[in-house]
Scaffold this motif. Sequence first.
Motif, PDB file in Angstrom:
ATOM      1  N   THR A  28     -11.560  10.377   3.966  1.00 22.20           N
ATOM      2  CA  THR A  28     -10.357  10.932   3.346  1.00 22.20           C
ATOM      3  C   THR A  28      -9.237   9.947   3.605  1.00 22.20           C
ATOM      4  OG1 THR A  28     -11.092  13.210   3.706  1.00 22.20           O
ATOM      5  CG2 THR A  28      -8.740  12.850   3.311  1.00 22.20           C
ATOM      6  N   PHE A  29      -8.679   9.381   2.534  1.00 29.97           N
ATOM      7  CA  PHE A  29      -7.773   8.246   2.665  1.00 29.97           C
ATOM      8  C   PHE A  29      -6.308   8.590   2.514  1.00 29.97           C
ATOM      9  CE2 PHE A  29     -11.007   5.068   2.907  1.00 29.97           C
ATOM     10  CZ  PHE A  29     -12.076   5.580   2.194  1.00 29.97           C
ATOM     11  N   SER A  30      -5.985   9.861   2.388  1.00 23.66           N
ATOM     12  CA  SER A  30      -4.606  10.229   2.076  1.00 23.66           C
ATOM     13  C   SER A  30      -3.606   9.758   3.130  1.00 23.66           C
ATOM     14  CB  SER A  30      -4.489  11.736   1.891  1.00 23.66           C
ATOM     15  OG  SER A  30      -4.959  12.411   3.041  1.00 23.66           O
ATOM     16  N   SER A  31      -4.040   9.565   4.372  1.00 30.34           N
ATOM     17  CA  SER A  31      -3.126   9.117   5.424  1.00 30.34           C
ATOM     18  C   SER A  31      -3.260   7.623   5.721  1.00 30.34           C
ATOM     19  CB  SER A  31      -3.373   9.911   6.704  1.00 30.34           C
ATOM     20  OG  SER A  31      -4.660   9.632   7.209  1.00 30.34           O
ATOM     21  N   TRP A  32      -4.105   6.933   4.999  1.00 34.96           N
ATOM     22  CA  TRP A  32      -4.363   5.524   5.248  1.00 34.96           C
ATOM     23  C   TRP A  32      -3.389   4.635   4.495  1.00 34.96           C
ATOM     24  CZ3 TRP A  32      -9.857   3.427   6.273  1.00 34.96           C
ATOM     25  CH2 TRP A  32     -10.554   4.318   7.113  1.00 34.96           C
ATOM     26  N   SER A  33      -3.212   3.429   4.990  1.00 36.59           N
ATOM     27  CA  SER A  33      -2.481   2.400   4.268  1.00 36.59           C
ATOM     28  C   SER A  33      -3.436   1.702   3.305  1.00 36.59           C
ATOM     29  CB  SER A  33      -1.922   1.364   5.242  1.00 36.59           C
ATOM     30  OG  SER A  33      -1.021   1.958   6.137  1.00 36.59           O
ATOM     31  N   MET A  34      -2.916   1.343   2.150  1.00 38.71           N
ATOM     32  CA  MET A  34      -3.706   0.644   1.137  1.00 38.71           C
ATOM     33  C   MET A  34      -2.969  -0.628   0.752  1.00 38.71           C
ATOM     34  SD  MET A  34      -4.915   3.862  -1.208  1.00 38.71           S
ATOM     35  CE  MET A  34      -6.269   4.902  -0.654  1.00 38.71           C
ATOM     36  N   ALA A  35      -3.709  -1.664   0.461  1.00 38.06           N
ATOM     37  CA  ALA A  35      -3.065  -2.962   0.240  1.00 38.06           C
ATOM     38  C   ALA A  35      -3.825  -3.808  -0.768  1.00 38.06           C
ATOM     39  CB  ALA A  35      -2.940  -3.714   1.558  1.00 38.06           C
ATOM     40  N   TRP A  36      -3.135  -4.832  -1.220  1.00 35.44           N
ATOM     41  CA  TRP A  36      -3.731  -5.870  -2.056  1.00 35.44           C
ATOM     42  C   TRP A  36      -3.423  -7.233  -1.439  1.00 35.44           C
ATOM     43  CZ3 TRP A  36      -6.956  -4.914  -6.042  1.00 35.44           C
ATOM     44  CH2 TRP A  36      -6.944  -3.622  -6.583  1.00 35.44           C
ATOM     45  N   PHE A  37      -4.430  -8.090  -1.462  1.00 37.59           N
ATOM     46  CA  PHE A  37      -4.304  -9.486  -1.064  1.00 37.59           C
ATOM     47  C   PHE A  37      -4.844 -10.340  -2.201  1.00 37.59           C
ATOM     48  CE2 PHE A  37      -3.387  -9.409   3.568  1.00 37.59           C
ATOM     49  CZ  PHE A  37      -3.472  -8.050   3.777  1.00 37.59           C
ATOM     50  N   ARG A  38      -4.600 -11.638  -2.121  1.00 38.30           N
ATOM     51  CA  ARG A  38      -5.184 -12.542  -3.106  1.00 38.30           C
ATOM     52  C   ARG A  38      -5.509 -13.870  -2.456  1.00 38.30           C
ATOM     53  NH1 ARG A  38       0.147 -13.682  -6.957  1.00 38.30           N
ATOM     54  NH2 ARG A  38       1.268 -15.043  -5.490  1.00 38.30           N
ATOM     55  N   GLN A  39      -6.451 -14.567  -3.079  1.00 43.20           N
ATOM     56  CA  GLN A  39      -6.863 -15.871  -2.563  1.00 43.20           C
ATOM     57  C   GLN A  39      -7.115 -16.819  -3.717  1.00 43.20           C
ATOM     58  OE1 GLN A  39     -10.228 -15.720   0.100  1.00 43.20           O
ATOM     59  NE2 GLN A  39      -9.695 -17.693   1.010  1.00 43.20           N
ATOM     60  N   ALA A  40      -6.336 -17.878  -3.761  1.00 45.83           N
ATOM     61  CA  ALA A  40      -6.514 -18.916  -4.764  1.00 45.83           C
ATOM     62  C   ALA A  40      -7.486 -19.954  -4.227  1.00 45.83           C
ATOM     63  CB  ALA A  40      -5.170 -19.548  -5.101  1.00 45.83           C
ATOM     64  N   ILE A  51       0.984  -0.053   0.400  1.00 44.96           N
ATOM     65  CA  ILE A  51       1.596   1.254   0.224  1.00 44.96           C
ATOM     66  C   ILE A  51       1.096   2.170   1.335  1.00 44.96           C
ATOM     67  CG2 ILE A  51      -0.207   1.960  -1.429  1.00 44.96           C
ATOM     68  CD1 ILE A  51       2.019   3.622  -2.858  1.00 44.96           C
ATOM     69  N   LEU A  52       2.038   2.857   1.955  1.00 43.04           N
ATOM     70  CA  LEU A  52       1.711   3.750   3.048  1.00 43.04           C
ATOM     71  C   LEU A  52       1.363   5.149   2.536  1.00 43.04           C
ATOM     72  CD1 LEU A  52       4.483   2.786   5.624  1.00 43.04           C
ATOM     73  CD2 LEU A  52       2.234   1.750   5.254  1.00 43.04           C
ATOM     74  N   TRP A  53       0.927   5.994   3.470  1.00 47.53           N
ATOM     75  CA  TRP A  53       0.585   7.373   3.125  1.00 47.53           C
ATOM     76  C   TRP A  53       1.790   8.097   2.519  1.00 47.53           C
ATOM     77  CZ3 TRP A  53       3.343  11.334   5.425  1.00 47.53           C
ATOM     78  CH2 TRP A  53       4.185  10.945   6.473  1.00 47.53           C
ATOM     79  N   SER A  54       2.997   7.682   2.920  1.00 49.86           N
ATOM     80  CA  SER A  54       4.221   8.324   2.455  1.00 49.86           C
ATOM     81  C   SER A  54       4.641   7.878   1.063  1.00 49.86           C
ATOM     82  CB  SER A  54       5.361   8.003   3.425  1.00 49.86           C
ATOM     83  OG  SER A  54       5.576   6.605   3.450  1.00 49.86           O
ATOM     84  N   GLY A  55       4.007   6.828   0.569  1.00 41.21           N
ATOM     85  CA  GLY A  55       4.419   6.247  -0.702  1.00 41.21           C
ATOM     86  C   GLY A  55       5.350   5.060  -0.539  1.00 41.21           C
TER      87      GLY A  55
END
Length: 123
Positions: A28-40, A51-55
């Motif tokens: 259940t991910f509602s309280s987790w942080s989600m992110a994006w990274f990139r690699q050239a 983005i945090l759980w709070s938005g």
Amino acid sequence: QVQLVESGGGNVQAGGSLRLSCAASGRTFSSWSMAWFRQAPGKEREFVATILWSGATLYAARVKGRFTISRDNTKSTHYLQMDALKPEDTATYYCAVDPSRYYRQAVSDYNYWGQGTQVTVST
């Protein structure tokens, strides 16, 4: 077992837009942080947005104002809307999640990663 599945990459001309998605499963991910990274090619993986759980959101300076991160907790999915794309945005984009409730910007902060999706921006 946490699994992340990305979609939405592709080829686009400079100035165009793409939307990436990352569907998570196994928790259940509602309280987790989600992110994006990139690699050239030839470069280290770099932070793009989180983005945090709070938005609450945080962006790398080079994408702020052009990219928007969002999440849908009902679908355990987070998104990266990329507008005004530039050739220098060309990279493999990776999503990541972490159980922390605080901002995490380092690659080493994340243990769970998607497989990556290629974004190519042409002139």
